[in-house]
Design a protein around this motif. Structure first.
Motif, PDB file in Angstrom:
ATOM      1  N   GLU A 137      42.300 -12.351  -5.481  1.00  0.00           N
ATOM      2  CA  GLU A 137      42.775 -12.398  -7.135  1.00  0.00           C
ATOM      3  C   GLU A 137      41.612 -13.115  -7.785  1.00  0.00           C
ATOM      4  OE1 GLU A 137      46.049 -14.953  -7.217  1.00  0.00           O
ATOM      5  OE2 GLU A 137      47.601 -13.694  -6.202  1.00  0.00           O
ATOM      6  N   GLN A 138      41.481 -12.599  -9.195  1.00  0.00           N
ATOM      7  CA  GLN A 138      40.371 -13.211  -9.929  1.00  0.00           C
ATOM      8  C   GLN A 138      40.390 -14.733 -10.074  1.00  0.00           C
ATOM      9  OE1 GLN A 138      37.863 -11.379 -11.579  1.00  0.00           O
ATOM     10  NE2 GLN A 138      37.218 -13.550 -11.916  1.00  0.00           N
ATOM     11  N   ASN A 139      41.632 -15.212 -10.359  1.00  0.00           N
ATOM     12  CA  ASN A 139      41.648 -16.484 -10.334  1.00  0.00           C
ATOM     13  C   ASN A 139      41.142 -17.455  -9.169  1.00  0.00           C
ATOM     14  OD1 ASN A 139      41.942 -18.959 -12.140  1.00  0.00           O
ATOM     15  ND2 ASN A 139      43.688 -19.602 -10.740  1.00  0.00           N
ATOM     16  N   LEU A 140      41.645 -17.083  -8.081  1.00  0.00           N
ATOM     17  CA  LEU A 140      41.182 -17.479  -6.525  1.00  0.00           C
ATOM     18  C   LEU A 140      39.837 -17.334  -6.302  1.00  0.00           C
ATOM     19  CD1 LEU A 140      41.988 -18.858  -3.956  1.00  0.00           C
ATOM     20  CD2 LEU A 140      42.592 -16.550  -3.241  1.00  0.00           C
ATOM     21  N   SER A 141      39.176 -16.224  -6.568  1.00  0.00           N
ATOM     22  CA  SER A 141      37.523 -15.854  -6.647  1.00  0.00           C
ATOM     23  C   SER A 141      36.906 -17.165  -7.251  1.00  0.00           C
ATOM     24  CB  SER A 141      37.518 -14.648  -6.877  1.00  0.00           C
ATOM     25  OG  SER A 141      35.969 -14.308  -7.124  1.00  0.00           O
ATOM     26  N   ARG A 142      37.485 -17.033  -8.721  1.00  0.00           N
ATOM     27  CA  ARG A 142      36.673 -18.302  -9.601  1.00  0.00           C
ATOM     28  C   ARG A 142      36.686 -19.743  -8.914  1.00  0.00           C
ATOM     29  NH1 ARG A 142      38.376 -21.719 -13.012  1.00  0.00           N
ATOM     30  NH2 ARG A 142      40.693 -20.964 -13.041  1.00  0.00           N
ATOM     31  N   LYS A 143      37.887 -20.224  -8.288  1.00  0.00           N
ATOM     32  CA  LYS A 143      37.843 -21.459  -7.766  1.00  0.00           C
ATOM     33  C   LYS A 143      37.268 -21.412  -6.424  1.00  0.00           C
ATOM     34  CE  LYS A 143      39.759 -24.345 -10.413  1.00  0.00           C
ATOM     35  NZ  LYS A 143      38.877 -25.504 -10.789  1.00  0.00           N
ATOM     36  N   LEU A 144      37.070 -20.339  -5.703  1.00  0.00           N
ATOM     37  CA  LEU A 144      36.305 -20.591  -4.410  1.00  0.00           C
ATOM     38  C   LEU A 144      34.750 -20.542  -4.907  1.00  0.00           C
ATOM     39  CD1 LEU A 144      38.197 -17.683  -2.483  1.00  0.00           C
ATOM     40  CD2 LEU A 144      37.993 -20.343  -2.011  1.00  0.00           C
ATOM     41  N   VAL A 145      34.511 -19.919  -5.791  1.00  0.00           N
ATOM     42  CA  VAL A 145      32.968 -20.026  -6.337  1.00  0.00           C
ATOM     43  C   VAL A 145      32.797 -21.288  -6.781  1.00  0.00           C
ATOM     44  CG1 VAL A 145      31.300 -19.518  -7.965  1.00  0.00           C
ATOM     45  CG2 VAL A 145      32.786 -17.647  -6.950  1.00  0.00           C
ATOM     46  N   HIS A 146      33.553 -22.130  -7.484  1.00  0.00           N
ATOM     47  CA  HIS A 146      33.738 -23.274  -7.839  1.00  0.00           C
ATOM     48  C   HIS A 146      33.420 -24.124  -6.709  1.00  0.00           C
ATOM     49  CE1 HIS A 146      34.533 -26.925 -10.643  1.00  0.00           C
ATOM     50  NE2 HIS A 146      35.264 -27.170  -9.415  1.00  0.00           N
ATOM     51  N   THR A 147      34.425 -23.995  -5.401  1.00  0.00           N
ATOM     52  CA  THR A 147      34.284 -24.919  -4.654  1.00  0.00           C
ATOM     53  C   THR A 147      33.261 -24.995  -3.578  1.00  0.00           C
ATOM     54  OG1 THR A 147      36.935 -24.797  -4.495  1.00  0.00           O
ATOM     55  CG2 THR A 147      35.768 -25.556  -2.502  1.00  0.00           C
ATOM     56  N   THR A 148      32.609 -23.650  -3.375  1.00  0.00           N
ATOM     57  CA  THR A 148      31.749 -23.448  -2.350  1.00  0.00           C
ATOM     58  C   THR A 148      30.102 -23.463  -3.068  1.00  0.00           C
ATOM     59  OG1 THR A 148      31.707 -21.306  -2.740  1.00  0.00           O
ATOM     60  CG2 THR A 148      33.061 -22.230  -0.995  1.00  0.00           C
ATOM     61  N   THR A 149      30.059 -23.226  -4.167  1.00  0.00           N
ATOM     62  CA  THR A 149      28.698 -23.008  -4.853  1.00  0.00           C
ATOM     63  C   THR A 149      28.008 -24.550  -4.578  1.00  0.00           C
ATOM     64  OG1 THR A 149      29.319 -21.251  -6.012  1.00  0.00           O
ATOM     65  CG2 THR A 149      27.205 -22.390  -6.569  1.00  0.00           C
ATOM     66  N   GLY A 150      28.492 -25.564  -5.287  1.00  0.00           N
ATOM     67  CA  GLY A 150      28.032 -26.820  -5.198  1.00  0.00           C
ATOM     68  C   GLY A 150      27.206 -27.342  -3.630  1.00  0.00           C
ATOM     69  N   PRO A 151      28.253 -27.457  -2.709  1.00  0.00           N
ATOM     70  CA  PRO A 151      27.825 -27.821  -1.480  1.00  0.00           C
ATOM     71  C   PRO A 151      26.718 -26.978  -0.859  1.00  0.00           C
ATOM     72  CG  PRO A 151      30.100 -27.037  -1.257  1.00  0.00           C
ATOM     73  CD  PRO A 151      29.876 -27.055  -2.772  1.00  0.00           C
ATOM     74  N   ILE A 152      26.822 -25.696  -0.953  1.00  0.00           N
ATOM     75  CA  ILE A 152      25.796 -24.622  -0.572  1.00  0.00           C
ATOM     76  C   ILE A 152      24.426 -25.115  -0.868  1.00  0.00           C
ATOM     77  CG2 ILE A 152      25.147 -22.383  -0.333  1.00  0.00           C
ATOM     78  CD1 ILE A 152      27.915 -21.380  -0.043  1.00  0.00           C
ATOM     79  N   PHE A 153      24.557 -25.275  -2.459  1.00  0.00           N
ATOM     80  CA  PHE A 153      23.290 -25.608  -3.258  1.00  0.00           C
ATOM     81  C   PHE A 153      22.503 -26.970  -2.602  1.00  0.00           C
ATOM     82  CE2 PHE A 153      21.470 -28.273  -6.670  1.00  0.00           C
ATOM     83  CZ  PHE A 153      20.222 -27.561  -6.851  1.00  0.00           C
ATOM     84  N   LEU A 154      23.594 -27.939  -2.218  1.00  0.00           N
ATOM     85  CA  LEU A 154      23.068 -29.004  -1.660  1.00  0.00           C
ATOM     86  C   LEU A 154      22.538 -28.983  -0.239  1.00  0.00           C
ATOM     87  CD1 LEU A 154      24.378 -30.678  -4.134  1.00  0.00           C
ATOM     88  CD2 LEU A 154      25.381 -32.269  -2.665  1.00  0.00           C
ATOM     89  N   LEU A 155      23.012 -27.978   0.445  1.00  0.00           N
ATOM     90  CA  LEU A 155      22.507 -27.612   1.844  1.00  0.00           C
ATOM     91  C   LEU A 155      21.112 -27.156   1.843  1.00  0.00           C
ATOM     92  CD1 LEU A 155      25.752 -26.486   3.829  1.00  0.00           C
ATOM     93  CD2 LEU A 155      24.650 -28.826   4.106  1.00  0.00           C
ATOM     94  N   THR A 156      20.626 -26.642   0.530  1.00  0.00           N
ATOM     95  CA  THR A 156      19.263 -26.167   0.425  1.00  0.00           C
ATOM     96  C   THR A 156      18.166 -27.227   0.259  1.00  0.00           C
ATOM     97  OG1 THR A 156      19.406 -25.816  -1.897  1.00  0.00           O
ATOM     98  CG2 THR A 156      20.205 -24.006  -0.413  1.00  0.00           C
TER      99      THR A 156
END
Length: 357
Positions: A137-156
């Motif tokens: 769903e669009q809203n679920l996709s938005r929140k998954l991006v919100h949840t995962t993008t930050g920690p993935i960036f930190l892992l770089t």
């Protein structure tokens, strides 16, 4: 004398010759021994002439000869001009080596920057594809991006060099996203796909609120905390793993268990934020301390501190103030304050920063 006989004359002549020999012998005895002896030079081997120090320590072999420095004994001794030229060559080689190292660090950070930007773009594109194919769903996709993008960036972060400018290069990644949100949200250029993927209402003005604050928090944690201060890890964990999971879980399982002081929040969502934020923070701290960026502490020591930080941030997120103060600002601010007060690594990092200033 005229009356002397022949024998007396011969005797007198012999006496005179003997006297002359004695005088000559006396003069010879008084002459310096160095005149009678051959001139001796100190024996210096070729190996001892390999350095100027060895040549300067060369001594005459005879104690009767004056102990003076004899430079002609060391034909291989470098002159002052040769020494100066050698030092200049060494300095040029050192400068070239240092420049080569810096060039390598610049190349590494540039490569990491490009990889992070491309990776972030690909990651969000995957969720867009999943929405178009009906997998999310669009809203679920938005929140998954919100949840995962930050920690993935930190892992770089560990991929960047140890150069002092590395944090500024890494901060370019969220800064580019912030610039894009500003441009689209203010109407400088149009991007309906971006508006649809990151906004709840579908209005471009919403990009200038929560999504923009999200990028600004990532920029601040990169510049202020970087890899040696775990405060940034806690802040991003509670903003992403905490607040992001609270919305996902609350929408799925929050019906019928609303909070007594805020009907738009649920016990299920708040519990997910409490646990999810603390678990994500513990995982990121384990990765960074295992890489040697800061001191590692036992789980029994860290878990109570992380739960306390997460509990206070969860309480603030559950308050009915999100219409006035966005969660992407309130949660990071509270998490940063609590982490600086409670975490032992944060106190150590703050002491080092204070000493450096």
């Amino acid at each position: 004398m005229a009356g002397m006989g022949p024998m007396a004359s011969v005797s007198a002549h012999m006496t005179s010759m003997q006297h002359g020999k004695g005088t000559a012998a006396l003069h010879a005895a008084r002459m310096p021994m160095t005149f009678l002896q051959p001139q001796l030079r100190p024996v210096v081997s070729a190996q001892s002439c390999s350095s100027s120090a060895a040549c300067s320590l060369a001594k005459p072999v005879s104690s009767m000869q004056a102990q003076v420095h004899a430079p002609w004994l060391c034909p291989h001794q470098p002159s002052l001009v040769a020494r100066h030229q050698h030092q200049q060559r060494q300095q040029r080689a050192s400068v070239a080596a240092h420049a080569g190292v810096e060039l390598g660090l610049y190349a590494r950070d540039a490569a990491c920057l490009v990889a992070a930007v491309v990776g972030a773009k690909v990651w969000t594109k995957l969720f867009d594809i999943a929405v178009k194919k009906g997998l999310l769903e669009q809203n679920l996709s938005r929140k998954l991006v919100h949840t995962t993008t930050g920690p993935i960036f930190l892992l770089t972060w560990p991929l960047f060099s140890a150069a002092p400018w590395a944090r500024f290069v890494a901060a370019v990644v969220p800064a580019l996203n912030a610039g894009r949100l500003l441009a689209v949200g203010s109407g400088v250029y149009k991007d309906d796909g971006l508006v649809k993927s990151v906004s709840r209402s579908g209005g471009r003005e919403e990009l200038l609120k929560g999504p923009l604050y999200y990028c600004l928090v990532l920029i601040a944690t990169t510049l202020l905390c970087w890899r040696d201060n775990p405060v940034g890890l806690v802040v991003v964990s509670l903003m992403c793993g905490g607040d992001g999971l609270a919305d996902i879980v609350g929408r799925r399982w929050g019906k019928g268990n609303a909070l007594p002081y805020n009907s738009s929040k649920s016990w299920a969502g708040s519990t997910a934020m409490l646990v999810g934020g603390a678990v994500m923070a513990a995982g990121l701290m384990a990765v960074f301390c295992s890489l040697g960026f800061f001191e590692c502490y036992s789980v029994s020591t860290l878990v109570p501190y992380l739960l306390a930080c997460s509990a206070v941030a969860t309480l603030v997120e559950s308050l009915p103030i999100n219409q006035v103060f966005d969660d992407n600002l309130s949660v990071p601010l509270v998490a940063a304050v609590m982490a600086m007060l409670l975490l032992p690594q944060a106190a150590h990092a703050a002491a080092l920063l204070t000493a450096a200033l």
